[in-house]
Design a protein around this motif. Sequence first.
Motif, PDB file in Angstrom:
ATOM      1  N   ARG A  50      54.252  17.720  11.365  1.00  0.00           N
ATOM      2  CA  ARG A  50      53.571  16.865  12.299  1.00  0.00           C
ATOM      3  C   ARG A  50      52.785  16.087  11.161  1.00  0.00           C
ATOM      4  O   ARG A  50      52.751  14.880  11.349  1.00  0.00           O
ATOM      5  CB  ARG A  50      52.603  17.648  13.195  1.00  0.00           C
ATOM      6  CG  ARG A  50      51.565  16.911  13.675  1.00  0.00           C
ATOM      7  CD  ARG A  50      50.735  17.819  14.669  1.00  0.00           C
ATOM      8  NE  ARG A  50      50.031  19.003  13.831  1.00  0.00           N
ATOM      9  CZ  ARG A  50      48.973  18.814  13.068  1.00  0.00           C
ATOM     10  NH1 ARG A  50      48.485  17.862  12.977  1.00  0.00           N
ATOM     11  NH2 ARG A  50      48.525  19.921  12.471  1.00  0.00           N
ATOM     12  N   LEU A  55      50.361  12.533  12.433  1.00  0.00           N
ATOM     13  CA  LEU A  55      50.011  12.808  13.722  1.00  0.00           C
ATOM     14  C   LEU A  55      49.085  13.990  13.785  1.00  0.00           C
ATOM     15  O   LEU A  55      49.125  14.853  12.963  1.00  0.00           O
ATOM     16  CB  LEU A  55      51.287  13.049  14.563  1.00  0.00           C
ATOM     17  CG  LEU A  55      52.529  12.091  14.840  1.00  0.00           C
ATOM     18  CD1 LEU A  55      53.601  12.715  15.496  1.00  0.00           C
ATOM     19  CD2 LEU A  55      51.817  10.813  15.321  1.00  0.00           C
ATOM     20  N   THR A  56      48.275  13.805  14.658  1.00  0.00           N
ATOM     21  CA  THR A  56      47.354  14.630  14.989  1.00  0.00           C
ATOM     22  C   THR A  56      47.641  15.693  15.955  1.00  0.00           C
ATOM     23  O   THR A  56      48.811  15.221  16.794  1.00  0.00           O
ATOM     24  CB  THR A  56      45.920  14.463  15.214  1.00  0.00           C
ATOM     25  OG1 THR A  56      45.906  13.698  16.641  1.00  0.00           O
ATOM     26  CG2 THR A  56      45.037  13.277  14.289  1.00  0.00           C
ATOM     27  N   GLY A  58      46.023  16.659  18.690  1.00  0.00           N
ATOM     28  CA  GLY A  58      45.920  15.868  19.850  1.00  0.00           C
ATOM     29  C   GLY A  58      46.977  14.800  20.208  1.00  0.00           C
ATOM     30  O   GLY A  58      47.255  14.608  21.244  1.00  0.00           O
ATOM     31  N   GLN A  59      47.191  13.918  19.149  1.00  0.00           N
ATOM     32  CA  GLN A  59      48.378  12.861  19.626  1.00  0.00           C
ATOM     33  C   GLN A  59      49.632  13.256  20.143  1.00  0.00           C
ATOM     34  O   GLN A  59      50.446  12.960  20.880  1.00  0.00           O
ATOM     35  CB  GLN A  59      48.506  12.133  18.205  1.00  0.00           C
ATOM     36  CG  GLN A  59      47.435  11.156  17.823  1.00  0.00           C
ATOM     37  CD  GLN A  59      47.621  10.586  16.531  1.00  0.00           C
ATOM     38  OE1 GLN A  59      48.124  11.187  15.748  1.00  0.00           O
ATOM     39  NE2 GLN A  59      47.312   9.275  16.263  1.00  0.00           N
ATOM     40  N   VAL A  60      50.239  14.407  19.262  1.00  0.00           N
ATOM     41  CA  VAL A  60      51.217  15.317  19.793  1.00  0.00           C
ATOM     42  C   VAL A  60      51.130  15.898  21.382  1.00  0.00           C
ATOM     43  O   VAL A  60      51.821  15.531  22.150  1.00  0.00           O
ATOM     44  CB  VAL A  60      51.850  16.190  18.771  1.00  0.00           C
ATOM     45  CG1 VAL A  60      53.029  17.051  19.269  1.00  0.00           C
ATOM     46  CG2 VAL A  60      52.151  15.666  17.203  1.00  0.00           C
ATOM     47  N   GLN A  62      49.130  14.858  23.525  1.00  0.00           N
ATOM     48  CA  GLN A  62      49.033  14.013  24.520  1.00  0.00           C
ATOM     49  C   GLN A  62      50.452  13.233  24.789  1.00  0.00           C
ATOM     50  O   GLN A  62      50.905  13.200  25.956  1.00  0.00           O
ATOM     51  CB  GLN A  62      48.162  12.646  23.971  1.00  0.00           C
ATOM     52  CG  GLN A  62      48.033  11.535  25.141  1.00  0.00           C
ATOM     53  CD  GLN A  62      47.085  10.410  24.409  1.00  0.00           C
ATOM     54  OE1 GLN A  62      46.556  10.545  23.190  1.00  0.00           O
ATOM     55  NE2 GLN A  62      46.403   9.737  25.307  1.00  0.00           N
ATOM     56  N   SER A  63      51.201  13.306  23.849  1.00  0.00           N
ATOM     57  CA  SER A  63      52.669  12.286  24.052  1.00  0.00           C
ATOM     58  C   SER A  63      53.587  13.309  24.763  1.00  0.00           C
ATOM     59  O   SER A  63      54.507  12.983  25.437  1.00  0.00           O
ATOM     60  CB  SER A  63      53.255  12.014  22.533  1.00  0.00           C
ATOM     61  OG  SER A  63      53.503  13.076  21.925  1.00  0.00           O
ATOM     62  N   GLN A  68      45.831  19.481  24.099  1.00  0.00           N
ATOM     63  CA  GLN A  68      45.726  20.123  22.884  1.00  0.00           C
ATOM     64  C   GLN A  68      45.634  21.816  22.487  1.00  0.00           C
ATOM     65  O   GLN A  68      46.143  22.341  21.760  1.00  0.00           O
ATOM     66  CB  GLN A  68      44.620  19.432  21.901  1.00  0.00           C
ATOM     67  CG  GLN A  68      44.668  20.041  20.374  1.00  0.00           C
ATOM     68  CD  GLN A  68      43.785  19.090  19.893  1.00  0.00           C
ATOM     69  OE1 GLN A  68      42.993  18.382  20.079  1.00  0.00           O
ATOM     70  NE2 GLN A  68      43.409  19.636  18.365  1.00  0.00           N
ATOM     71  N   HIS A  91      59.881  15.998  19.960  1.00  0.00           N
ATOM     72  CA  HIS A  91      58.952  14.662  19.885  1.00  0.00           C
ATOM     73  C   HIS A  91      58.979  14.527  18.329  1.00  0.00           C
ATOM     74  O   HIS A  91      58.922  13.199  18.094  1.00  0.00           O
ATOM     75  CB  HIS A  91      57.703  14.869  20.472  1.00  0.00           C
ATOM     76  CG  HIS A  91      56.422  14.078  20.120  1.00  0.00           C
ATOM     77  ND1 HIS A  91      56.622  12.747  20.539  1.00  0.00           N
ATOM     78  CD2 HIS A  91      55.690  13.990  19.151  1.00  0.00           C
ATOM     79  CE1 HIS A  91      55.532  12.137  20.204  1.00  0.00           C
ATOM     80  NE2 HIS A  91      55.106  12.960  19.131  1.00  0.00           N
TER      81      HIS A  91
END
Length: 97
Positions: A50, A55-56, A58-60, A62-63, A68, A91
């Motif tokens: 990651r 990527l954070t 939170g981003q992972v 969210q996707s 989180q 992802h």
Amino acid sequence: MTQYSSWAEVKRRMRENQPEVSDAEWESRKQAARTATEAHVVGYHLREIREEQGLTQGQVAQSLGISQARSPRSSGVRSTTWRRCAPMRRHLGPGSR
């Protein structure tokens, strides 16, 4: 003679000092330790991948459509396995397999 004990000796002394613990309980404890170690390793690898991708958590999360708090963490992961992390691995891409 060395001042250090072999692993077999350490395990033998543990068993002698806790005779009330059954063989089944020892096996259960060993399995719990294996599971915890695997979870730590999985979390570590997912974090490395990651971060390589910038990527954070939170981003992972969210996707993936999850919070989180539900995403595997690199520390404190309790029962994460590769199978349970499949959506996150997909992802993050091929490097996460």
